[in-house]
Design a protein around this motif. Structure first.
Motif, short mmCIF file in Angstrom:
data_model
loop_
_atom_site.label_atom_id
_atom_site.label_comp_id
_atom_site.label_asym_id
_atom_site.label_seq_id
_atom_site.Cartn_x
_atom_site.Cartn_y
_atom_site.Cartn_z
N PHE A 26 0.81 -1.15 -0.05
CA PHE A 26 -0.04 -0.02 -0.01
C PHE A 26 0.82 1.21 -0.10
CE2 PHE A 26 -2.02 3.59 2.37
CZ PHE A 26 -3.09 3.51 1.66
N ASP A 27 1.89 1.24 0.70
CA ASP A 27 2.69 2.35 1.00
C ASP A 27 3.55 2.64 -0.20
OD1 ASP A 27 1.90 2.65 3.62
OD2 ASP A 27 3.85 1.90 4.60
N ALA A 28 3.76 1.70 -1.14
CA ALA A 28 4.40 1.75 -2.48
C ALA A 28 3.40 2.12 -3.69
CB ALA A 28 4.89 0.35 -2.88
N GLY A 29 2.13 2.45 -3.01
CA GLY A 29 1.20 2.97 -4.07
C GLY A 29 0.71 2.06 -5.11
N TYR A 30 0.79 0.73 -4.69
CA TYR A 30 0.33 -0.16 -5.60
C TYR A 30 -1.49 -0.12 -5.86
CZ TYR A 30 -0.19 -4.79 -7.85
OH TYR A 30 -0.32 -5.85 -8.87
N LEU A 31 -1.97 0.30 -4.67
CA LEU A 31 -3.52 0.28 -4.85
C LEU A 31 -3.94 1.48 -5.51
CD1 LEU A 31 -5.97 -0.73 -3.23
CD2 LEU A 31 -5.85 1.16 -1.63
N SER A 32 -3.33 2.59 -5.80
CA SER A 32 -3.73 3.48 -6.73
C SER A 32 -3.52 2.96 -8.14
CB SER A 32 -2.99 4.87 -6.56
OG SER A 32 -3.25 5.37 -5.22
N LYS A 33 -2.47 2.35 -8.31
CA LYS A 33 -2.32 1.89 -9.68
C LYS A 33 -3.42 0.82 -10.16
CE LYS A 33 2.58 2.01 -9.08
NZ LYS A 33 3.97 1.28 -8.87
N ILE A 34 -4.14 -0.05 -9.05
CA ILE A 34 -4.89 -0.87 -9.50
C ILE A 34 -6.40 -0.07 -9.88
CG2 ILE A 34 -6.50 -2.90 -8.72
CD1 ILE A 34 -3.75 -3.68 -9.04
N ALA A 35 -6.48 1.02 -9.15
CA ALA A 35 -7.68 1.65 -9.55
C ALA A 35 -7.75 2.43 -10.66
CB ALA A 35 -7.82 2.67 -8.33
N ASP A 36 -6.48 2.69 -11.31
CA ASP A 36 -6.29 3.32 -12.74
C ASP A 36 -6.59 2.26 -13.68
OD1 ASP A 36 -5.75 5.70 -11.35
OD2 ASP A 36 -3.65 5.54 -11.62
N ILE A 37 -6.55 0.80 -13.48
CA ILE A 37 -6.66 0.09 -14.33
C ILE A 37 -7.67 -1.20 -14.30
CG2 ILE A 37 -4.70 0.36 -15.89
CD1 ILE A 37 -3.41 -1.93 -13.92
N PRO A 38 -8.90 -0.92 -13.74
CA PRO A 38 -9.91 -1.88 -13.24
C PRO A 38 -10.17 -3.13 -14.38
CG PRO A 38 -11.22 0.18 -13.92
CD PRO A 38 -9.67 0.42 -14.18
N ASP A 39 -9.97 -2.86 -15.58
CA ASP A 39 -10.32 -3.84 -16.60
C ASP A 39 -9.29 -4.88 -16.79
OD1 ASP A 39 -12.68 -2.70 -17.12
OD2 ASP A 39 -11.82 -1.35 -18.84
N LYS A 40 -7.82 -4.32 -16.39
CA LYS A 40 -6.83 -5.25 -16.48
C LYS A 40 -6.71 -6.18 -15.43
CE LYS A 40 -4.23 -2.60 -19.79
NZ LYS A 40 -2.72 -1.99 -20.14
N GLU A 41 -6.94 -5.50 -14.19
CA GLU A 41 -7.07 -6.45 -12.85
C GLU A 41 -8.34 -6.30 -12.08
OE1 GLU A 41 -4.51 -8.10 -11.65
OE2 GLU A 41 -2.81 -7.26 -12.97
N PRO A 42 -9.23 -7.00 -12.70
CA PRO A 42 -10.85 -7.07 -12.13
C PRO A 42 -10.84 -7.63 -10.55
CG PRO A 42 -10.49 -8.75 -13.95
CD PRO A 42 -9.49 -8.07 -13.67
N ALA A 43 -10.00 -8.63 -10.13
CA ALA A 43 -10.18 -8.98 -8.90
C ALA A 43 -9.43 -8.08 -7.81
CB ALA A 43 -9.43 -10.46 -8.82
N LEU A 44 -8.61 -7.33 -8.25
CA LEU A 44 -8.14 -6.41 -7.55
C LEU A 44 -8.75 -5.00 -7.47
CD1 LEU A 44 -4.07 -6.64 -8.29
CD2 LEU A 44 -5.49 -7.65 -6.07
N ALA A 45 -9.37 -4.67 -8.48
CA ALA A 45 -10.26 -3.78 -8.60
C ALA A 45 -11.60 -3.84 -7.71
CB ALA A 45 -10.86 -3.39 -10.13
N ALA A 46 -12.14 -5.24 -7.52
CA ALA A 46 -12.89 -5.30 -6.64
C ALA A 46 -12.58 -5.21 -5.30
CB ALA A 46 -13.52 -6.82 -6.63
N LEU A 47 -11.54 -5.19 -4.84
CA LEU A 47 -11.02 -5.20 -3.48
C LEU A 47 -10.79 -3.55 -3.39
CD1 LEU A 47 -8.12 -7.57 -3.01
CD2 LEU A 47 -10.41 -7.40 -1.89
N VAL A 48 -10.49 -2.84 -4.24
CA VAL A 48 -10.46 -1.50 -4.20
C VAL A 48 -11.91 -0.89 -4.09
CG1 VAL A 48 -9.79 0.70 -5.36
CG2 VAL A 48 -8.26 -1.27 -5.44
N TYR A 49 -12.59 -1.35 -4.79
CA TYR A 49 -14.06 -0.96 -4.42
C TYR A 49 -14.70 -1.19 -3.08
CZ TYR A 49 -19.26 -1.15 -4.87
OH TYR A 49 -20.40 -0.65 -4.42
N GLN A 50 -14.15 -2.44 -2.49
CA GLN A 50 -14.72 -2.84 -1.33
C GLN A 50 -14.04 -1.77 -0.35
OE1 GLN A 50 -16.63 -4.40 1.40
NE2 GLN A 50 -16.89 -5.57 -0.65
#
Length: 150
Positions: A26-50
């Motif tokens: 999280f501190d490395a900014g990985y969460l923000s990267k996932i939010a920018d590409i929800p179609d490429k990482e749908p499982a992680l995008a669901a976590l960002v939504y939660q």
């Protein structure tokens, strides 16, 4: 206004060093990267939504505390409740200001001797005795010139 219903489920059950590894990502900014590409990482995008729903929940709690509860020091005083049952009677108390009865006083002095009398019945003056029989026993009385004892 009461709190709305809970919107989120538990995301993970990690603790200790396993949880620290998640924090490092999280501190490395990985969460923000996932939010920018929800179609490429749908499982992680669901976590960002939660996680976003949890942030909304926390914001609602904060709003409720500030607007509805206040500083949280103390709420309004409610109505007085009904009177409770009367307890059992207590022990018998002291006698108060009058205090307990004191000890009996000393006996009084003997009375003075009576006037000199006579033991000769023929010299007895019955004129001062009552002329009717007294109601109490052992009293002298004048019964038509004869001295009697009741």
């Amino acid at each position: 206004m009461a709190l709305a219903d809970k919107k989120f489920d538990d995301v993970h059950d990690k603790t200790g060093s396993d949880k620290d590894k998640l924090k490092d990502e999280f501190d490395a900014g990985y969460l923000s990267k996932i939010a920018d590409i929800p179609d490429k990482e749908p499982a992680l995008a669901a976590l960002v939504y939660q996680i976003g729903l949890m942030q909304e929940e926390f914001n609602e709690i904060r709003r409720h505390l500030v607007n509805d509860v206040g500083d949280g020091a103390k709420g309004d005083t409610g109505a007085t409740g009904p009177k409770g049952a009367t307890g059992s009677a207590g022990a018998k108390g002291d006698k108060g200001d009058t205090g307990a009865t004191g000890a009996a006083g000393a006996a009084g002095a003997d009375g003075a001797d009576g006037a000199a009398g006579t033991t000769d019945a023929s010299k007895l003056d019955a004129s001062t005795l009552p002329t009717s029989k007294p109601k109490t026993k052992n009293k002298l009385w004048n019964n038509r010139g004869v001295v009697n004892v009741s």
